[in-house]
Design an enzyme around this catalytic site. Structure first.
Site, PDB file in Angstrom:
ATOM      1  CE  LYS A  96      -1.771   1.592   4.031  1.00  0.00           C
ATOM      2  NZ  LYS A  96      -1.552   3.020   4.309  1.00  0.00           N
ATOM      3  CG  ASN A  97       2.472   2.701   3.589  1.00  0.00           C
ATOM      4  OD1 ASN A  97       1.302   3.047   3.430  1.00  0.00           O
ATOM      5  ND2 ASN A  97       2.989   2.456   4.776  1.00  0.00           N
ATOM      6  CB  CYS A 107      -3.124  11.444  11.920  1.00  0.00           C
ATOM      7  SG  CYS A 107      -2.963   9.696  11.775  1.00  0.00           S
ATOM      8  NE  ARG A 121       1.367   9.982  10.647  1.00  0.00           N
ATOM      9  CZ  ARG A 121       0.945   8.949   9.930  1.00  0.00           C
ATOM     10  NH1 ARG A 121      -0.238   8.458  10.133  1.00  0.00           N
ATOM     11  NH2 ARG A 121       1.704   8.418   9.007  1.00  0.00           N
ATOM     12  CG  ASP A 168       3.077   1.206   9.551  1.00  0.00           C
ATOM     13  OD1 ASP A 168       2.746   2.028  10.423  1.00  0.00           O
ATOM     14  OD2 ASP A 168       3.139   1.497   8.341  1.00  0.00           O
ATOM     15  NE  ARG A 218      -6.983   4.750   5.673  1.00  0.00           N
ATOM     16  CZ  ARG A 218      -6.217   5.583   6.341  1.00  0.00           C
ATOM     17  NH1 ARG A 218      -6.553   5.928   7.560  1.00  0.00           N
ATOM     18  NH2 ARG A 218      -5.135   6.079   5.809  1.00  0.00           N
TER      19      ARG A 218
END
Ligand code: UD1
Length: 423
Positions: free
Chosen positions: A22-23, A118, A123, A309, A401
């Site tokens: 995803k990233n 967030c 952030r 993560d 997501r």
């Protein structure tokens, strides 16, 4: 709003295909803005964040089509019609800020909404902005937007020295520098595999980049970039997450497409906890050694360190370990929101600032829990797989997501997991 129901206790056996990252995909997609030629991304993950980025690019005049059931993205920014990234889209996803560098480099101007706060901390985007200023950009923050202009003649190469490692800021300035006049040196650059993947794709498009994956990246600006076809690197976070499933439940699972070099620091901790990881021709095979999981200490750090993560998912594993584990979160403040939810399932966790002490219990118990962010939600599913009884994880839109078909992937290995709509 969907919920996921997990009935714990089943061993997991089988294989799980790991999707493209995803990233990585979220930074490869804005790279289309740098060229009028087509960019094709294969191995794209099918996630709502990817759809959000596609909508943002479309709002700028780019064409984005999804082929092969969403696994191929065909992008073209031949006719850009706007340099305005609106709050309505940007607020949904922080990665939207990644259009700033490319728009500025290609069009000489950009107006991008500041991403809001967030759930995992403040952030800010100051590092993105300072880096672009080093390339000559003139920036003005007004009405919740960054108004950016390149100087006469376009961006020019410069030296960017980051005071702390930022993945997103490195990506933004790397993309901008490909079209800047002269040489850009990025010092204290992020070294994540997603940066290396971006640099590979940009190089295929004709960019001249040296040093991606090290602390210093050098970019020689070129006049224009070409089109390219690029395969998105494997998602190391999805990989690590599914590696934890057999670690927690017992059994043996092969994560297809997995590579040790993507998750080395994580594998060291798994080994210390009593989990075997073996490389196969097709991926990584994971199985728990006999006996209880052992406590381990974990400190998150930029790559090649232990990824923030994967911190929430690792905590789910350590909740049933023998002994006390200390988890230190060094990247984001306020990233232990999963701890109180895990405690509802019987976990013993003490959180003080950025440190969580987890004392293992024999068994977790199922409970209704709530997901507060993407990685927290999957950690609750992992905990549910190990727990006695039923766990209902609500608000799973966070999950969608970042994880495609989590219930199908785990279900295929024998997990008792289902999605229910509207609960
Ligand atoms: C990316 C990932 C995210 C991951 C994170 C760290 C994407 C879409 N997201 O996020 O999943 O958790 O890397 O590996 O790729 N910071 C500043 N000023 C800035 C930018 C960052 O102070 O301008 C701080 C942040 O608050 C944080 C640290 O720098 O403490 C690292 O953040 P960064 O690497 O930028 O994370 P993201 O790129 O947002």
């Amino acid at each position: 709003m969907d919920s996921i129901i997990v009935r714990g206790g089943a061993e997991l056996n089988g294989s799980i295909p790991i999707a493209g990252a995803k990233n990585a995909c979220l930074t490869l997609m804005p790279a289309t803005l740098l060229t009028d030629a087509p960019l094709t991304l294969t191995n794209a993950p099918r996630l709502s964040d990817i759809a959000t980025m596609a909508n943002l690019l479309r709002s700028l005049g780019a064409e984005v089509s999804t082929l092969q059931d969403g696994q191929v993205l065909a992008l073209s920014s031949h006719d850009l019609t706007s340099h305005h990234a609106d709050y309505e889209i940007v607020r949904k996803m922080r990665a939207s800020i990644l259009v700033l560098g490319p728009l500025l480099a290609r069009l000489g101007q950009a107006e991008v909404s500041l991403p809001g706060g967030c759930a995992i901390g403040a952030r800010p985007v100051d590092l993105h902005l300072k880096a672009l200023e080093a390339l000559g950009a003139e920036l003005d923050l007004r009405d919740g937007y960054v108004h950016a202009r390149a100087p006469q003649g376009g961006l020019r190469g410069g030296t960017v020295t980051f005071p702390l490692v930022s993945v997103g800021a490195t990506e933004n300035v790397l993309m901008a520098a490909t079209l800047a006049r002269g040489t850009t040196v990025i010092e204290n650059a992020a070294r994540e595999p997603e940066i290396v993947d971006l640099a590979r794709c940009l190089s295929r498009m004709g960019a001249r980049i040296d040093g991606a994956g090290t602390e210093t990246i050098t970019v020689e600006g070129v006049d224009r970039l070409e089109g390219a076809t690029h395969r998105v690197v494997t998602d190391r976070i999805e990989l690590g997450t599914y590696m934890l499933a057999p670690a927690i439940c017992g059994g043996e699972v092969e994560c297809l497409g997995g590579r040790i070099d993507l998750v080395e620091a994580f594998c060291e901790k798994l080994d210390a906890a009593g989990i075997d990881v073996t490389e196969t021709e097709t991926g990584l095979k994971v199985a728990r050694r006999n006996g209880r999981i052992q406590a381990v200490n974990v400190e998150t750090a930029p790559f090649p360190g232990f990824p923030t993560d994967l911190q929430a998912q690792m905590m789910a594993l350590l909740c049933t370990a023998e002994g006390t584990s200390v988890l230190e979160e060094r990247i984001f403040e306020n990233r232990f929101m999963h701890a109180p939810e895990l405690m509802r399932m019987g976990a013993k966790i003490d959180v003080h600032g950025g440190t969580a002490r987890v004392t293992g219990v024999e068994r977790l118990r199922g409970a209704p829990v709530m997901a507060t962010d993407l990685r927290a939600s999957v950690s609750l599913i992992l905990a549910g797989l190990a727990a006695e009884g039923e766990t209902v994880v609500s608000r799973v839109y966070h999950l969608d997501r970042g994880y495609e078909r989590v219930e199908d992937k785990l279900g295929a290995c024998g997990a008792r997991i289902e999605r229910v709509q509207g609960r």
